[in-house]
Design an enzyme around this catalytic site. Sequence first.
Site: not given
Length: 524
Positions: A110, A142-143, A200, A207, A275, A285
């Site tokens: 996403r 759903d992203g 962002r 990563r 990740d 994240d």
Amino acid sequence: MNTVQKEKLSSKKYKKEFITAFNGDDSGNLTPRQTPGMLYSKAIPTPVEKVTLLAWSEELAAQLGIEKPTDQKEIDVLGGKHIADTMYPYAACYAGHQFGNWAGQLGDGRAITLGEWETETSKSWELQLKGAGPTPYSRRADGRAVLRSSVREYLMSEAMHYLGVPTTRALSLVTTGEPVLRDMFYNGNAAYEPGAIVMRTAPSFLRFGNFEMLAARKELDNLQQLVNWTIDHYYPHIQDEDKVLNWFKEIVDRTAKLMVEWMRVGFVHGVMNTDNMSILGLTIDYGPYSFVDDYDPDFTPNTTDLPGRRYAFSKQPSIAYWNLGCLAGALAPLFPDTKKLVEVLETYKQVYWTNYYGMMGKKLGLDQVSGEDVQLIKELEQMLTAIKPDMTIFFQLLIDLPLEMADAAAVEEHFNTALYSELNEDEKDQLYTFVLKYTARINANSCTREASQELMRRTNPRFVLRNYLLHQAIEELEQGKDELFTKLQAAIKEPYSDKYDEFFQTRPEWASQKAGCSMLSCSS
Ligand code: AMP
Ligand code: MG
């Protein structure tokens, strides 16, 4: 800073160095799938109903030379509804270890990178939307992102920046005008929440998992190329013949120092999967994170992490080391044998502990840290674990601790506002014993008390963005009110001042068991 020429998001000429350098799937097909041989897949954001600007990072925009969007077309860029001509939106393909297990291909499910924004000083920043719709890596999800999680990422990544902790940044937060269905606690109680998108930015969102994926697929040419490219772009000062090894050493150092910073401010990431480990040593994240309120080394804010507490506060440094081991494993095929790689990996502990005790010395206002001081720091940690005071408030009260304390009762009185529960005799004793040793040590400083206090003020934040504050701000926003949200946006910029002392208090009782305040899930 004001002299920087500002450019519009929609008419900027974006760079596309990553997608130009590597193999990718340019089909634009968004069907979930494995993409062997590919480092990215083209993924055009799925347009949303109505993009409304909720927050904009003025200082970051000024630094990058980005003009604040005013007309709807410009605002639409922030929601993925308008794509500038030179953008090439893509989702990166990466893999990772999740909760200690190999998870195979994951990828940006996403997150969609729109392009690379070059500043006047020739620095490049990836602009990435989080929540702009499905990509080939969305699997069954759903992203999209909800307002709750987007506010959390927006505010916290900026808060970390102002705390002085390496982090990705957030430029904007928009609502989408579309509801998103979420089962917040994975307990069958799905509900619609307002959708939102964060733009962002970071020099790179690469990563550990990007490298792990290529190694797992035995795509060694791609792996070598990605390593070289990463060094050339983000570590250009590394040029000697042992380039890859020295690069890995720098990742080890940066990661160790990042962990020291998290421990300094009491940040718990919550999902330290490989990740979610930045190759640049940034905090990346933002999901079910939290600051430590009542001091507890075993505290984890993530409901999914509860059985093993793998990602608990005090375990973060050793998990980072474990994750670096995964990265070393991914890089191993590029070396004739693993001896040197392992040697470098093993420097982690020394780098971490040296920096950790140096940092703790500053938190305590020590002029230097001796072997005896290390002992004092260990005793402090034991005492804090026993009495569980509010971490932030405790260190603030320590700054103004009178150097002559009459007795244990006076000491308890001094720290009273940091306590979540009354102390028993043994706990009072531990606190008093520590204070006696500590004040003696402060008296032995070669610097003045004022200089020591000044060092403490610079090292110990006074305002931290606690989960209950975020929770309140989000609830208000969902009701159309932005008073607290606006105030928090200002407060995060001055974490070391007393300007926002209205928030200088322990977590209120109502928040200790409330969903979204103490425990969070990855569902966002
Ligand atoms: P995270 O736990 O947020 O680091 O996510 C782990 C993986 O799940 C990543 O590949 C994410 O892109 C993906 N993911 C998480 N949430 C969603 C979502 N709502 N839609 C699509 N993919 C997601
Ligand atoms: Mg992630």
